[in-house]
Write a protein that holds these residues in place. Sequence first.
Motif, PDB file in Angstrom:
ATOM      1  N   GLY A   1       0.782  -1.224   0.000  1.00 43.39           N
ATOM      2  CA  GLY A   1       0.000   0.000   0.000  1.00 43.39           C
ATOM      3  C   GLY A   1       0.815   1.276   0.000  1.00 43.39           C
ATOM      4  N   SER A   2       2.125   1.153  -0.206  1.00 40.95           N
ATOM      5  CA  SER A   2       2.954   2.362  -0.189  1.00 40.95           C
ATOM      6  C   SER A   2       4.089   2.269  -1.202  1.00 40.95           C
ATOM      7  CB  SER A   2       3.527   2.605   1.212  1.00 40.95           C
ATOM      8  OG  SER A   2       4.477   1.617   1.547  1.00 40.95           O
ATOM      9  N   TYR A   3       4.620   3.426  -1.534  1.00 41.05           N
ATOM     10  CA  TYR A   3       5.751   3.561  -2.449  1.00 41.05           C
ATOM     11  C   TYR A   3       6.993   3.937  -1.646  1.00 41.05           C
ATOM     12  CZ  TYR A   3       8.911   6.059  -5.647  1.00 41.05           C
ATOM     13  OH  TYR A   3      10.010   6.504  -6.337  1.00 41.05           O
ATOM     14  N   ASP A   4       8.068   3.204  -1.877  1.00 42.70           N
ATOM     15  CA  ASP A   4       9.352   3.457  -1.228  1.00 42.70           C
ATOM     16  C   ASP A   4      10.395   3.559  -2.340  1.00 42.70           C
ATOM     17  OD1 ASP A   4      11.810   3.350   0.039  1.00 42.70           O
ATOM     18  OD2 ASP A   4      11.274   1.721   1.399  1.00 42.70           O
ATOM     19  N   LYS A   5      11.014   4.716  -2.465  1.00 42.43           N
ATOM     20  CA  LYS A   5      11.952   4.959  -3.563  1.00 42.43           C
ATOM     21  C   LYS A   5      13.165   4.044  -3.518  1.00 42.43           C
ATOM     22  CE  LYS A   5      14.442   8.624  -1.110  1.00 42.43           C
ATOM     23  NZ  LYS A   5      14.804  10.058  -1.115  1.00 42.43           N
TER      24      LYS A   5
ATOM     25  N   SER B   1       3.848   8.198 -11.729  1.00 44.20           N
ATOM     26  CA  SER B   1       3.655   9.334 -10.820  1.00 44.20           C
ATOM     27  C   SER B   1       2.206   9.431 -10.361  1.00 44.20           C
ATOM     28  CB  SER B   1       4.090  10.636 -11.504  1.00 44.20           C
ATOM     29  OG  SER B   1       3.339  10.850 -12.697  1.00 44.20           O
ATOM     30  N   SER B   2       1.281   9.018 -11.218  1.00 43.31           N
ATOM     31  CA  SER B   2      -0.146   9.071 -10.867  1.00 43.31           C
ATOM     32  C   SER B   2      -0.526   8.020  -9.830  1.00 43.31           C
ATOM     33  CB  SER B   2      -1.002   8.884 -12.117  1.00 43.31           C
ATOM     34  OG  SER B   2      -0.716   7.636 -12.740  1.00 43.31           O
ATOM     35  N   ASP B   3       0.362   7.035  -9.593  1.00 41.94           N
ATOM     36  CA  ASP B   3       0.104   5.997  -8.588  1.00 41.94           C
ATOM     37  C   ASP B   3       0.443   6.474  -7.172  1.00 41.94           C
ATOM     38  OD1 ASP B   3      -0.543   4.119 -10.585  1.00 41.94           O
ATOM     39  OD2 ASP B   3       1.554   3.479 -10.771  1.00 41.94           O
ATOM     40  N   ILE B   4       1.217   7.544  -7.058  1.00 38.48           N
ATOM     41  CA  ILE B   4       1.812   7.934  -5.784  1.00 38.48           C
ATOM     42  C   ILE B   4       1.052   9.100  -5.171  1.00 38.48           C
ATOM     43  CG2 ILE B   4       3.936   8.676  -4.649  1.00 38.48           C
ATOM     44  CD1 ILE B   4       5.443   7.450  -7.082  1.00 38.48           C
ATOM     45  N   GLY B   5       0.653   8.924  -3.923  1.00 39.00           N
ATOM     46  CA  GLY B   5      -0.154   9.922  -3.244  1.00 39.00           C
ATOM     47  C   GLY B   5       0.574  10.625  -2.116  1.00 39.00           C
ATOM     48  N   ASN B   6      -0.139  10.828  -1.029  1.00 45.76           N
ATOM     49  CA  ASN B   6       0.383  11.591   0.108  1.00 45.76           C
ATOM     50  C   ASN B   6       1.475  10.834   0.861  1.00 45.76           C
ATOM     51  OD1 ASN B   6      -1.471  13.594  -0.465  1.00 45.76           O
ATOM     52  ND2 ASN B   6      -2.990  12.814   0.980  1.00 45.76           N
TER      53      ASN B   6
ATOM     54  N   HIS C   1       2.564   9.425   7.349  1.00 45.88           N
ATOM     55  CA  HIS C   1       2.990  10.103   8.575  1.00 45.88           C
ATOM     56  C   HIS C   1       4.060   9.285   9.294  1.00 45.88           C
ATOM     57  CE1 HIS C   1       2.797  12.636  12.106  1.00 45.88           C
ATOM     58  NE2 HIS C   1       2.625  11.562  12.859  1.00 45.88           N
ATOM     59  N   GLY C   2       5.212   9.900   9.515  1.00 41.92           N
ATOM     60  CA  GLY C   2       6.284   9.251  10.263  1.00 41.92           C
ATOM     61  C   GLY C   2       7.180   8.337   9.455  1.00 41.92           C
ATOM     62  N   TRP C   3       6.924   8.211   8.155  1.00 39.89           N
ATOM     63  CA  TRP C   3       7.725   7.306   7.326  1.00 39.89           C
ATOM     64  C   TRP C   3       8.105   8.003   6.021  1.00 39.89           C
ATOM     65  CZ3 TRP C   3       9.191   2.934   9.687  1.00 39.89           C
ATOM     66  CH2 TRP C   3       8.407   2.471  10.748  1.00 39.89           C
ATOM     67  N   ASP C   4       9.234   7.594   5.467  1.00 42.26           N
ATOM     68  CA  ASP C   4       9.675   8.149   4.188  1.00 42.26           C
ATOM     69  C   ASP C   4       9.090   7.314   3.044  1.00 42.26           C
ATOM     70  OD1 ASP C   4      10.921   9.853   2.436  1.00 42.26           O
ATOM     71  OD2 ASP C   4      12.855   8.816   2.515  1.00 42.26           O
ATOM     72  N   GLU C   5       7.792   7.125   3.096  1.00 39.42           N
ATOM     73  CA  GLU C   5       7.052   6.387   2.078  1.00 39.42           C
ATOM     74  C   GLU C   5       5.786   7.170   1.731  1.00 39.42           C
ATOM     75  OE1 GLU C   5       6.440   2.171   2.871  1.00 39.42           O
ATOM     76  OE2 GLU C   5       8.123   2.181   4.268  1.00 39.42           O
ATOM     77  N   TYR C   6       5.153   6.777   0.636  1.00 40.11           N
ATOM     78  CA  TYR C   6       3.967   7.482   0.161  1.00 40.11           C
ATOM     79  C   TYR C   6       2.848   6.479  -0.113  1.00 40.11           C
ATOM     80  CZ  TYR C   6       7.135  11.417  -0.477  1.00 40.11           C
ATOM     81  OH  TYR C   6       8.058  12.422  -0.255  1.00 40.11           O
ATOM     82  N   TRP C   7       1.634   6.867   0.243  1.00 35.45           N
ATOM     83  CA  TRP C   7       0.495   6.015  -0.065  1.00 35.45           C
ATOM     84  C   TRP C   7       0.355   5.875  -1.576  1.00 35.45           C
ATOM     85  CZ3 TRP C   7      -1.478   3.278   3.710  1.00 35.45           C
ATOM     86  CH2 TRP C   7      -1.430   3.764   5.011  1.00 35.45           C
ATOM     87  N   ILE C   8      -0.168   4.751  -2.008  1.00 36.91           N
ATOM     88  CA  ILE C   8      -0.364   4.524  -3.437  1.00 36.91           C
ATOM     89  C   ILE C   8      -1.834   4.256  -3.734  1.00 36.91           C
ATOM     90  CG2 ILE C   8       1.973   3.720  -3.936  1.00 36.91           C
ATOM     91  CD1 ILE C   8       0.976   0.856  -3.624  1.00 36.91           C
ATOM     92  N   ASP C   9      -2.177   4.382  -4.999  1.00 32.65           N
ATOM     93  CA  ASP C   9      -3.555   4.200  -5.443  1.00 32.65           C
ATOM     94  C   ASP C   9      -3.830   2.713  -5.646  1.00 32.65           C
ATOM     95  OD1 ASP C   9      -6.054   4.272  -6.534  1.00 32.65           O
ATOM     96  OD2 ASP C   9      -5.504   5.472  -8.286  1.00 32.65           O
TER      97      ASP C   9
END
Length: 263
Positions: A76-80, A90-95, A98-106
């Motif tokens: 459920g998240s994107y980690d570079k 880029s359209s898959d990656i959201g906010n 909180h507290g992590w260097d990851e981003y929610w994904i669609d």
Amino acid sequence: MLYLYLLAVFVTLTEGVYHPHPGARFQWQLEVDDDNPMVYSMHADMYDADLWALTPQDISAIHAKGGKVICYFSAGSYDKNRPDAHLFHSSDIGNKMHGWDEYWIDITSSNVKSIMLKRMDLAKRKHCDGIEPDNVDGHEAGNAHFAFGYQDQLIYNRWLADQAHARDLSIGLKNDAEQIKELHSWFDWALNEECHENDGGRECLLYQPFLDEGKAVFNIEYVNSKHLSSHDKSKCTSHHPQGMSTQFKLWDITDWVYHCPHQ
């Protein structure tokens, strides 16, 4: 009759899948690198570690001692820093989480699902016995960049379970406690973080449906040092459904673990 037929088909499809029972011994080590090699010398029925960090030697050694291997990845998240990060649009990656260097994904994205299938295929090729897909509760986090909600999360999580079982992989439900009633029959076990700290500890009791089905429930409680306080140790018995296995981990999730007595 249709319900019974579908239930029979579901049971048939998951017959060969690993189902840890309540009381199974669990070792969770997500921090695996040159400074923190995978440790499998302790007694455990199943070892859960990062999909990419686990080596063929690790997996073979665990299997040789009769253990099962669960491979972790985020669903459920994107980690570079992940080897397949370039596959996300880029359209898959959201906010940002909180507290992590990851981003929610669609989770409604067909490309995201394609990436998750590749991750499950990798787990199968590496001879993992199951998977632990993390961050499968994005609907709870107010992920405002995307419009998915409660029902979309159910559909996605059931899809993950179906795809895992199609590959003869066991799958655990990670957190997402509010959807247990709709998901417990689809997943083979459950892993919870800090249910004793949520809703006055009552979140732990939500896992009873898994235990009623003879499925293991593993509970992780985090501590800041290896010296547990009396408050920490009280979690071994408070708000504790019969059969749940609680262990304590440092926040970096190395090999150190404290298992509650008699669990």
